[in-house]
Scaffold this active site. Structure first.
Site, short mmCIF file in Angstrom:
data_model
loop_
_atom_site.label_atom_id
_atom_site.label_comp_id
_atom_site.label_asym_id
_atom_site.label_seq_id
_atom_site.Cartn_x
_atom_site.Cartn_y
_atom_site.Cartn_z
N HIS A 1 33.13 -8.26 12.57
CA HIS A 1 32.43 -8.59 13.89
C HIS A 1 32.34 -10.04 14.48
O HIS A 1 31.64 -10.37 15.22
CB HIS A 1 31.10 -7.89 13.96
CG HIS A 1 30.92 -6.57 14.01
ND1 HIS A 1 30.25 -5.54 13.57
CD2 HIS A 1 32.12 -5.70 14.06
CE1 HIS A 1 30.49 -4.32 13.56
NE2 HIS A 1 31.56 -4.21 13.66
N GLY B 1 23.76 -2.38 2.47
CA GLY B 1 22.84 -2.85 3.60
C GLY B 1 23.40 -2.35 5.10
O GLY B 1 23.23 -3.18 5.93
N GLU C 1 17.46 2.86 2.46
CA GLU C 1 17.33 4.15 2.97
C GLU C 1 18.30 4.97 2.92
O GLU C 1 19.52 4.46 2.84
CB GLU C 1 16.82 4.13 4.46
CG GLU C 1 15.65 3.71 4.73
CD GLU C 1 15.22 3.34 6.29
OE1 GLU C 1 15.77 3.79 7.08
OE2 GLU C 1 14.29 2.58 6.37
P1 OAD Z 1 21.84 -1.78 10.76
O1 OAD Z 1 20.61 -2.17 11.42
O2 OAD Z 1 22.44 -0.46 11.56
O3 OAD Z 1 21.47 -1.16 9.41
C1 OAD Z 1 21.17 -1.97 8.40
C2 OAD Z 1 20.99 -0.99 7.13
O4 OAD Z 1 20.38 -2.08 6.04
C3 OAD Z 1 19.90 0.23 7.15
O5 OAD Z 1 20.72 1.33 7.05
C4 OAD Z 1 18.76 -0.39 6.47
O6 OAD Z 1 18.32 0.79 5.62
C5 OAD Z 1 19.43 -1.19 5.26
N1 OAD Z 1 18.54 -2.28 4.57
C6 OAD Z 1 17.36 -2.76 5.48
N2 OAD Z 1 17.00 -3.77 4.45
C7 OAD Z 1 17.79 -3.76 3.36
C8 OAD Z 1 17.61 -4.25 2.25
N3 OAD Z 1 16.80 -5.31 1.60
N4 OAD Z 1 18.52 -4.05 1.23
C9 OAD Z 1 19.55 -3.01 1.55
N5 OAD Z 1 19.57 -2.10 2.52
C10 OAD Z 1 18.75 -2.73 3.50
O7 OAD Z 1 23.21 -2.67 10.52
P2 OAD Z 1 24.53 -2.61 10.46
O8 OAD Z 1 25.16 -1.38 9.70
O9 OAD Z 1 25.26 -4.06 9.67
O10 OAD Z 1 27.30 -4.86 15.78
O11 OAD Z 1 25.02 -2.44 11.96
C11 OAD Z 1 26.44 -2.35 12.30
C12 OAD Z 1 26.54 -3.13 13.65
O12 OAD Z 1 25.96 -2.62 14.76
C13 OAD Z 1 26.20 -4.69 13.59
O13 OAD Z 1 27.35 -5.36 13.00
C14 OAD Z 1 26.21 -4.98 15.07
C15 OAD Z 1 25.17 -3.54 15.36
O14 OAD Z 1 25.06 -3.35 16.73
C16 OAD Z 1 27.54 -5.26 17.08
O15 OAD Z 1 26.70 -5.99 17.64
C17 OAD Z 1 28.83 -5.22 17.38
#
Ligand code: OAD
Length: 238
Positions: free
Chosen positions: A118, A186, A214
């Site tokens: 990204h 994550g 989660e």
């Molecule tokens: P998300 O915010 O969708 O997901 C974050 C994940 O991390 C969730 O499943 C949480 O449960 C988990 N999480 C939170 N804290 C954690 C920790 N300490 N250890 C392990 N896991 C943890 O983020 P992404 O999946 O990265 O794209 O989102 C994907 C894309 O959506 C991003 O790159 C961005 C966003 O919109 C764009 O902007 C194009």
């Protein structure tokens, strides 16, 4: 504990490892995630801030949001999970780090080559001449910022509706197809094509190990789910 032990064995035996990270790996560094109760998409709409249409409509508004996020990220430091991946890289002959994160914390931790699906919040792209250049100034003195050629610059990230950087998905798929273990850390596995790497890895025969606080959309597909914080679990696993 039995799951952690099993995951450790798979990881130790693997010569090829691919890793996919998402916003959760940087959560313990203080960088907000996107989804969930404290996620950015709770207060902001992606279609207003993270699409090419939003930028064309109001470049200043989009840049204000990115400038604010750059300010948050600038204060963040890599955590134990970023560091554990640097360790893992030194131990494996085949290692590929694939990230959806734009925060640069993997670079700061010392990871080698990173497939940034990204893009990178610390880079900009000129709408006139197409130059793609680094810029770490924070806060930015003038919004929207401009390129040396005088053209308006946009954040060096991939927005919704845009393709991933040239050839990068192919490169990620190739790495995943060569790996015996695919570590997914994550990410909510909600955004494609990145999330599609998980079924891709399964089909190619890799063991999928998920680390997340989660359950996610694709947890059922994982061979092993380690539930907890990446900064605690990854150093134990690696
Ligand atoms: P998300 O915010 O969708 O997901 C974050 C994940 O991390 C969730 O499943 C949480 O449960 C988990 N999480 C939170 N804290 C954690 C920790 N300490 N250890 C392990 N896991 C943890 O983020 P992404 O999946 O990265 O794209 O989102 C994907 C894309 O959506 C991003 O790159 C961005 C966003 O919109 C764009 O902007 C194009």
């Amino acid at each position: 504990m039995a799951d952690l032990q099993q995951a450790k064995e798979w990881l130790q035996q693997a010569t090829g490892v691919a890793v996919l990270t998402g916003a959760g790996i940087s959560a313990e560094s203080g960088v907000p995630t996107f989804r969930g109760t404290d996620g950015l998409w709770k207060d902001y709409k992606p279609e207003d801030l993270a699409t090419p249409e939003a930028f064309l409509k109001d470049p200043r508004l989009v840049w204000e949001w990115y400038d604010w996020r750059r300010g948050l990220i600038a204060k963040a430091k890599p955590n134990a999970a970023h560091r554990a991946l640097v360790q893992l890289e030194t131990r494996k002959r085949g290692f590929t780090l694939i990230t959806q994160n734009v925060d640069g914390l993997h670079d700061q931790a010392g990871s080698g080559k990173i497939l940034k699906l990204h893009g990178d919040i610390w880079r900009m792209r000129c709408l006139e001449c197409g130059a793609n250049f680094p810029n770490r100034r924070c806060p930015l003195p003038k919004l929207p910022p401009h390129c040396a050629c005088g053209g308006m610059a946009r954040p060096g990230v991939v927005w919704f509706g845009e393709p991933l950087p040239d050839g990068m998905l192919k490169e990620a798929e190739h790495a995943v197809s060569q790996a015996q273990v695919f570590l997914v850390i994550g990410t909510s596995a909600a955004v494609y094509p990145a999330a599609g790497l998980i079924p891709y890895a399964k089909q190619a025969g890799a063991k999928v190990i998920e680390i997340n606080t989660e359950a996610t959309a694709l947890s059922a597909m994982a061979d092993c789910v380690l539930q907890g914080a990446a900064g605690e679990l990854l150093p134990q696993l690696i």
